[in-house]
Design a protein around this motif. Structure first.
Motif, PDB file in Angstrom:
ATOM      1  N   LEU A  45      16.348 -59.264  -0.329  1.00 64.76           N
ATOM      2  CA  LEU A  45      16.541 -57.757   0.037  1.00 64.76           C
ATOM      3  C   LEU A  45      17.737 -57.110  -0.498  1.00 64.76           C
ATOM      4  O   LEU A  45      18.746 -57.538  -0.272  1.00 64.76           O
ATOM      5  CB  LEU A  45      16.547 -57.745   1.844  1.00 64.76           C
ATOM      6  N   PRO A  46      17.342 -56.156  -0.909  1.00 63.82           N
ATOM      7  CA  PRO A  46      18.811 -55.383  -1.581  1.00 63.82           C
ATOM      8  C   PRO A  46      19.872 -54.757  -0.450  1.00 63.82           C
ATOM      9  O   PRO A  46      19.325 -54.602   0.665  1.00 63.82           O
ATOM     10  CB  PRO A  46      18.038 -53.936  -2.279  1.00 63.82           C
ATOM     11  N   ALA A  47      21.076 -54.839  -1.103  1.00 63.05           N
ATOM     12  CA  ALA A  47      21.957 -54.574   0.038  1.00 63.05           C
ATOM     13  C   ALA A  47      21.901 -53.095   0.644  1.00 63.05           C
ATOM     14  O   ALA A  47      22.042 -52.890   1.858  1.00 63.05           O
ATOM     15  CB  ALA A  47      23.440 -54.425  -0.459  1.00 63.05           C
ATOM     16  N   GLY A  48      21.277 -52.155  -0.229  1.00 60.63           N
ATOM     17  CA  GLY A  48      21.032 -50.871   0.388  1.00 60.63           C
ATOM     18  C   GLY A  48      20.005 -51.006   1.508  1.00 60.63           C
ATOM     19  O   GLY A  48      20.348 -50.194   2.462  1.00 60.63           O
ATOM     20  N   ILE A  49      18.764 -51.469   1.261  1.00 60.29           N
ATOM     21  CA  ILE A  49      17.711 -51.719   2.389  1.00 60.29           C
ATOM     22  C   ILE A  49      18.390 -52.206   3.522  1.00 60.29           C
ATOM     23  O   ILE A  49      18.304 -51.787   4.731  1.00 60.29           O
ATOM     24  CB  ILE A  49      16.655 -52.411   1.917  1.00 60.29           C
ATOM     25  N   VAL A  91      21.491 -41.491   1.540  1.00 57.79           N
ATOM     26  CA  VAL A  91      22.231 -42.691   1.039  1.00 57.79           C
ATOM     27  C   VAL A  91      21.711 -43.594   0.017  1.00 57.79           C
ATOM     28  O   VAL A  91      21.954 -44.055  -0.625  1.00 57.79           O
ATOM     29  CB  VAL A  91      23.352 -43.031   1.915  1.00 57.79           C
ATOM     30  N   ILE A  92      20.711 -44.319   1.189  1.00 55.41           N
ATOM     31  CA  ILE A  92      20.066 -45.394   0.631  1.00 55.41           C
ATOM     32  C   ILE A  92      19.032 -45.082  -0.625  1.00 55.41           C
ATOM     33  O   ILE A  92      18.894 -45.851  -1.622  1.00 55.41           O
ATOM     34  CB  ILE A  92      19.187 -46.121   1.592  1.00 55.41           C
ATOM     35  N   ALA A  93      18.406 -43.973  -0.335  1.00 59.80           N
ATOM     36  CA  ALA A  93      17.633 -43.459  -1.558  1.00 59.80           C
ATOM     37  C   ALA A  93      18.173 -43.096  -2.873  1.00 59.80           C
ATOM     38  O   ALA A  93      17.747 -43.295  -4.090  1.00 59.80           O
ATOM     39  CB  ALA A  93      16.762 -42.259  -1.011  1.00 59.80           C
ATOM     40  N   GLY A 138      25.070 -41.700  -7.005  1.00 59.78           N
ATOM     41  CA  GLY A 138      24.215 -40.466  -7.531  1.00 59.78           C
ATOM     42  C   GLY A 138      24.588 -39.243  -6.481  1.00 59.78           C
ATOM     43  O   GLY A 138      25.157 -39.758  -5.293  1.00 59.78           O
ATOM     44  N   ALA A 139      23.943 -38.178  -7.080  1.00 61.39           N
ATOM     45  CA  ALA A 139      24.289 -37.094  -6.184  1.00 61.39           C
ATOM     46  C   ALA A 139      23.519 -37.091  -4.843  1.00 61.39           C
ATOM     47  O   ALA A 139      23.822 -36.542  -3.727  1.00 61.39           O
ATOM     48  CB  ALA A 139      23.841 -35.803  -6.855  1.00 61.39           C
TER      49      ALA A 139
END
Length: 359
Positions: free
Chosen positions: A161-165, A207-209, A335-336
């Motif tokens: 699982l990615p840290a972002g998720i 933020v996660i996207a 990213g932006a």
């Protein structure tokens, strides 16, 4: 030489008992017999002195203002410090996991924290729980907020699982906790607070996207949701049954129970030994002393000072702050879209905080 007989005490005539108590009579401007009297200079001076003594001095007012200003500064700094300390846990955990299994890492983290907290409790003679029920409540909080929460998140990260998720799942904690506090603790949520919660959720999603996403197996998502459930349930249980615990002994008991639990999981599931690299040692020290002791102590203090839902809303800022730390220390791209999500989250948290302060 003749002597004069001394009259006995019983033969001395006693004055008549006044109809009104003396102190009450003089307070109302009457004599002991009840007749009105004019105020004497002495009585007027006494009244003036009494009025002057009841007025606060200018120095006392300044001191009270200074104390209130310090209390306000502390109240404002606690959430900021908590967000920073909590967010570092993701960075330190990501650095340590390649060198040890998740349950082994948690055993080191909880075990070191338990030793420090128990030593502090003994040295400072902190009060211990007096009943078996209190011990049991603290153990339940430890199993939920420490073992279930971090075991789920660390296992999910290890399973791909990615840290972002993972951060997004923990970012859902305010909605779940606010709803649980409304249903279980009877805490009211105004309409603007619900808007703040939804706005925070949208900011977390942005933020996660804006961070790289990867695939994850169903068990990784399930472990992440299990970690979220443990954090939410532990927060509500702590508010309901352990709000008055001593932070030293209470946290020491929780960490001890958590250590034994994850040690059993490590012996069952993980056979490989940690490599004891510099990154592992430094990350473990940070996770145990700063994240486990410092961040959770601040969390318990804020739960005591406010509502569980208000404390949970701080987690909306964690993904954004973690993204900034990842960009600074791990070279992760920001990213932006992530920046926009962080700004939206901050606005949403501000909206919810103003609603709470205005009540």
């Amino acid at each position: 030489m003749s002597t004069t007989a001394i009259p006995s005490i019983s033969s001395i005539p006693r004055p008549p008992t006044p109809a009104v108590p003396v102190t009450a009579a003089f307070r109302e401007g009457r004599d002991a017999g009840g007749a009105a009297v004019s105020p004497t200079p002495t009585r007027m001076l006494n009244r003036t002195t009494t009025r002057m003594s009841t007025r606060p001095a200018a120095g006392a007012s300044s001191q009270a203002f200074g104390t209130g200003g310090l209390a306000a500064l502390v109240a404002l700094s606690l959430p900021v410090l908590f967000i920073l300390l909590w967010s570092t846990g993701y960075i330190a955990g990501k650095l340590a996991l390649p060198h040890a299994g998740p349950f082994t890492l948690l055993t080191l983290r909880f075990g070191l924290a338990a030793l420090v907290l128990l030593a502090v409790s003994v040295v400072t003679r902190a009060p211990w729980p007096k009943t078996a029920r209190q011990w049991g409540h603290l153990a339940v909080v430890g199993l939920l907020m420490q073992v279930l929460h971090f075991s789920g998140i660390y296992a999910a990260l290890q399973w791909g699982l990615p840290a972002g998720i993972a951060a997004l799942m923990i970012g859902l904690m305010p909605l779940a906790t606010a709803l649980g506090a409304h249903l279980w603790l009877s805490e009211r949520l105004a309409g603007r607070q619900w808007l703040g919660l939804l706005g925070g959720l949208a900011g977390v999603a942005l933020v996660i996207a804006g961070r790289p996403m990867g695939g994850g197996a169903w068990q990784a998502y399930g472990a992440g949701l299990l970690g979220l459930a443990g954090l939410v349930a532990g927060t509500l249980y702590q508010k309901r049954y352990c709000a008055g615990m001593d932070l030293r002994t209470g946290s020491g008991i929780q960490m001890t129970v958590s250590t034994l639990a994850v040690l059993g999981l490590a012996l069952w599931r993980e056979q490989a030994m940690p490599d004891w690299s510099v990154e592992l040692i430094a990350s473990t020290l940070w996770l145990a002393l700063v994240n486990s002791i410092g961040a959770f102590s601040l969390m318990f203090v804020m739960i005591r000072r406010g509502q569980a839902g208000a404390v949970a809303r701080l987690f909306y800022l964690v993904p954004g702050v973690s993204a900034l730390m990842g960009a600074a220390f791990l070279g992760e791209h920001l990213g932006a879209l992530s920046v926009a999500g962080f700004v939206l989250t901050a606005i949403a948290v501000g909206l919810a905080s103003m609603t709470r302060a205005g009540r």
